[in-house]
Design a protein around this motif. Structure first.
Motif, PDB file in Angstrom:
ATOM      1  N   GLY A  12       0.834  -1.198   0.000  1.00 37.00           N
ATOM      2  CA  GLY A  12       0.000   0.000   0.000  1.00 37.00           C
ATOM      3  C   GLY A  12       0.867   1.245   0.000  1.00 37.00           C
ATOM      4  O   GLY A  12       1.967   1.249   0.554  1.00 37.00           O
ATOM      5  N   ILE A  13       0.352   2.302  -0.617  1.00 33.50           N
ATOM      6  CA  ILE A  13       1.049   3.585  -0.659  1.00 33.50           C
ATOM      7  C   ILE A  13       0.254   4.619   0.117  1.00 33.50           C
ATOM      8  O   ILE A  13      -0.971   4.720  -0.031  1.00 33.50           O
ATOM      9  CB  ILE A  13       1.239   4.075  -2.111  1.00 33.50           C
ATOM     10  CG1 ILE A  13       2.268   3.212  -2.835  1.00 33.50           C
ATOM     11  CG2 ILE A  13       1.665   5.542  -2.154  1.00 33.50           C
ATOM     12  CD1 ILE A  13       2.449   3.580  -4.306  1.00 33.50           C
ATOM     13  N   LEU A  16       0.261  10.189  -2.719  1.00 32.28           N
ATOM     14  CA  LEU A  16       0.444  10.118  -4.164  1.00 32.28           C
ATOM     15  C   LEU A  16       0.715  11.505  -4.739  1.00 32.28           C
ATOM     16  O   LEU A  16       0.328  11.816  -5.857  1.00 32.28           O
ATOM     17  CB  LEU A  16      -0.797   9.509  -4.827  1.00 32.28           C
ATOM     18  CG  LEU A  16      -0.999   8.010  -4.594  1.00 32.28           C
ATOM     19  CD1 LEU A  16      -2.335   7.561  -5.144  1.00 32.28           C
ATOM     20  CD2 LEU A  16       0.135   7.202  -5.218  1.00 32.28           C
ATOM     21  N   GLY A  21       5.264   7.789  -6.473  1.00 30.54           N
ATOM     22  CA  GLY A  21       4.116   6.894  -6.420  1.00 30.54           C
ATOM     23  C   GLY A  21       3.881   6.200  -7.745  1.00 30.54           C
ATOM     24  O   GLY A  21       3.630   4.997  -7.806  1.00 30.54           O
ATOM     25  N   THR A  25       5.143   2.246  -8.529  1.00 30.03           N
ATOM     26  CA  THR A  25       4.061   1.347  -8.927  1.00 30.03           C
ATOM     27  C   THR A  25       4.360   0.712 -10.275  1.00 30.03           C
ATOM     28  O   THR A  25       4.150  -0.498 -10.470  1.00 30.03           O
ATOM     29  CB  THR A  25       2.729   2.104  -8.970  1.00 30.03           C
ATOM     30  OG1 THR A  25       2.445   2.651  -7.684  1.00 30.03           O
ATOM     31  CG2 THR A  25       1.591   1.176  -9.372  1.00 30.03           C
ATOM     32  N   VAL A  42       1.710  -3.023  -5.887  1.00 27.39           N
ATOM     33  CA  VAL A  42       0.915  -1.999  -5.217  1.00 27.39           C
ATOM     34  C   VAL A  42      -0.549  -2.281  -5.507  1.00 27.39           C
ATOM     35  O   VAL A  42      -0.971  -2.323  -6.668  1.00 27.39           O
ATOM     36  CB  VAL A  42       1.293  -0.587  -5.703  1.00 27.39           C
ATOM     37  CG1 VAL A  42       0.417   0.462  -5.022  1.00 27.39           C
ATOM     38  CG2 VAL A  42       2.769  -0.304  -5.440  1.00 27.39           C
ATOM     39  N   ALA A  45      -3.950   2.541  -2.229  1.00 25.58           N
ATOM     40  CA  ALA A  45      -3.257   3.778  -1.866  1.00 25.58           C
ATOM     41  C   ALA A  45      -4.220   4.749  -1.205  1.00 25.58           C
ATOM     42  O   ALA A  45      -5.444   4.719  -1.443  1.00 25.58           O
ATOM     43  CB  ALA A  45      -2.638   4.429  -3.101  1.00 25.58           C
ATOM     44  N   LYS A  47      -4.458   8.899  -0.985  1.00 27.56           N
ATOM     45  CA  LYS A  47      -3.851   9.995  -1.751  1.00 27.56           C
ATOM     46  C   LYS A  47      -3.015  10.923  -0.878  1.00 27.56           C
ATOM     47  O   LYS A  47      -1.812  11.003  -1.022  1.00 27.56           O
ATOM     48  CB  LYS A  47      -4.935  10.795  -2.477  1.00 27.56           C
ATOM     49  CG  LYS A  47      -5.540  10.061  -3.661  1.00 27.56           C
ATOM     50  CD  LYS A  47      -6.402  10.985  -4.507  1.00 27.56           C
ATOM     51  CE  LYS A  47      -7.618  11.478  -3.780  1.00 27.56           C
ATOM     52  NZ  LYS A  47      -8.529  12.224  -4.671  1.00 27.56           N
ATOM     53  N   VAL A  73      -4.722   0.277  -9.085  1.00 27.62           N
ATOM     54  CA  VAL A  73      -4.566   0.523  -7.654  1.00 27.62           C
ATOM     55  C   VAL A  73      -5.867   1.082  -7.085  1.00 27.62           C
ATOM     56  O   VAL A  73      -6.449   2.024  -7.628  1.00 27.62           O
ATOM     57  CB  VAL A  73      -3.407   1.509  -7.403  1.00 27.62           C
ATOM     58  CG1 VAL A  73      -3.313   1.872  -5.922  1.00 27.62           C
ATOM     59  CG2 VAL A  73      -2.088   0.903  -7.883  1.00 27.62           C
ATOM     60  N   LEU A  82      -6.446   0.981   4.407  1.00 30.42           N
ATOM     61  CA  LEU A  82      -5.315   0.555   3.589  1.00 30.42           C
ATOM     62  C   LEU A  82      -4.588  -0.613   4.244  1.00 30.42           C
ATOM     63  O   LEU A  82      -4.335  -1.644   3.610  1.00 30.42           O
ATOM     64  CB  LEU A  82      -4.348   1.726   3.393  1.00 30.42           C
ATOM     65  CG  LEU A  82      -3.068   1.426   2.613  1.00 30.42           C
ATOM     66  CD1 LEU A  82      -3.328   1.521   1.118  1.00 30.42           C
ATOM     67  CD2 LEU A  82      -1.936   2.373   3.006  1.00 30.42           C
TER      68      LEU A  82
END
Length: 334
Positions: A12-13, A16, A21, A25, A42, A45, A47, A73, A82
């Motif tokens: 998970g991110i 972004l 990002g 990815t 990924v 995410a 944001k 994603v 997340l």
């Protein structure tokens, strides 16, 4: 294209609002990408952006749209949601001020986490991140990609005898919300510490609008010189001087632009994000950070001492002094 393997880690991110990002990815999710990094994908995410940082708020929707549309994603509203869907987390928010609270939320969910530069917006916050991670039993690390460039590895492996001094130059763009060197000076600082390690005792800094020179004295009389640059196309290089010879880095890219488009050299080759991502995947699987908390704290103490030297008109500042000051703030805040 989003092609992955069943054994991949679900990643998970958080954040972004930087090109990292999209770049990370692409390298993880697309097997056909140049320098594809296997072992993780990924999948989700959050944001996040910072309204008082134009580079953050003006780019986040575009980057979020790209990872959602091109790589499948899933965009989620909270860090808790997340973490429920992933095995590990990349904190990539542009704004270092957000990283402590974002990391705190990830630690609560017991997920290993990589935190992009700058790790935090003060030495106190850097120390607090590592304290919280240790208390939670959660693996964490942070690093510039520069540390893992193959061209720097060549310098580290060179036969120069006992290393006596080193020079590192590279980007040092400023941001009003971060101490001067934290925002982008971390790149050449990371490279300097990669060849000299811990042991810096004091720093003297000279500042002009276009550049900074910070000279550190390491244990045993070793010298480390940072030359931070703020022009358009920024080169980066490390030179090491030893007792029997010297070695000079030969970077594989032509320069660096903080807000430029993602270049091919950043996505593939021996000096690219792929080198960092391979370390991150290995870390997520082993739980063993490739950079110690001790060394990361020392780097931020170096930069904070350099800031204090600037405030004092170029007087030398001991790292122990800024560490003691951060420790006092920690004691007062608990």
């Amino acid at each position: 294209m989003n092609t992955t393997s069943a054994g991949d880690l679900r990643i998970g991110i958080i954040g972004l609002d930087t090109s990292h990002g999209v770049a990370f990815t692409r390298l993880l999710n697309d097997r056909h990408a140049p320098a594809h990094v296997p072992g993780g994908r990924v999948v989700a995410a959050v944001k996040t952006s910072s309204p008082d940082m134009p580079a953050s708020v003006e780019r986040v929707e575009g980057f979020a749209g790209t990872v959602e549309r091109d790589f499948g994603v899933k965009l989620l509203p909270s860090i808790e949601e997340l973490c429920a869907q992933v095995d590990a987390v990349l904190v990539l928010s542009l704004d270092g001020r957000k990283h402590l609270e974002q990391a705190r939320a990830v630690f609560a969910e017991k997920k290993p986490v990589f935190i992009d530069k700058p790790l935090a917006a003060s030495l106190r916050e850097v120390r607090e991140i590592f304290r919280l991670a240790e208390a939670a039993g959660v693996p964490v690390f942070s690093s510039s990609a520069y540390r893992f460039y193959e061209s720097l590895g060549v310098v580290q492996r060179a036969e120069v005898g006992e290393v006596r001094s080193a020079i590192s130059y590279g980007p040092a763009y400023l941001d009003p919300h971060h101490p001067d060197l934290f925002f982008y000076g971390i790149h050449p600082v990371e490279a300097l510490f990669a060849v000299l390690g811990c042991g810096c005792e004091s720093v003297v800094r000279v500042h002009t609008p276009d550049s900074d020179v910070a000279t550190g004295i390491w244990s045993g009389g070793r010298l480390g010189v940072l030359h931070g640059l703020r022009t358009e196309a920024i080169p980066h290089k490390v030179t090491v001087f030893g007792s029997t010879g010297f070695a000079e880095q030969q970077p594989r890219d032509t320069g660096f632009n903080v807000f430029g488009a993602i270049g091919a050299s950043q996505l593939a080759g021996p000096d690219s994000y792929a080198s960092l991502l391979r370390e991150i995947i290995s870390f997520f699987r082993s739980g063993v950070p490739p950079v110690s908390a001790e060394e990361t704290i020392a780097m931020f103490a170096f930069m904070e001492a350099a800031d204090e030297s600037k405030r004092r008109g170029g007087q030398p500042v001991k790292l122990s002094e800024v560490i003691d000051a951060a420790r006092s703030l920690e004691a007062g805040g608990r």
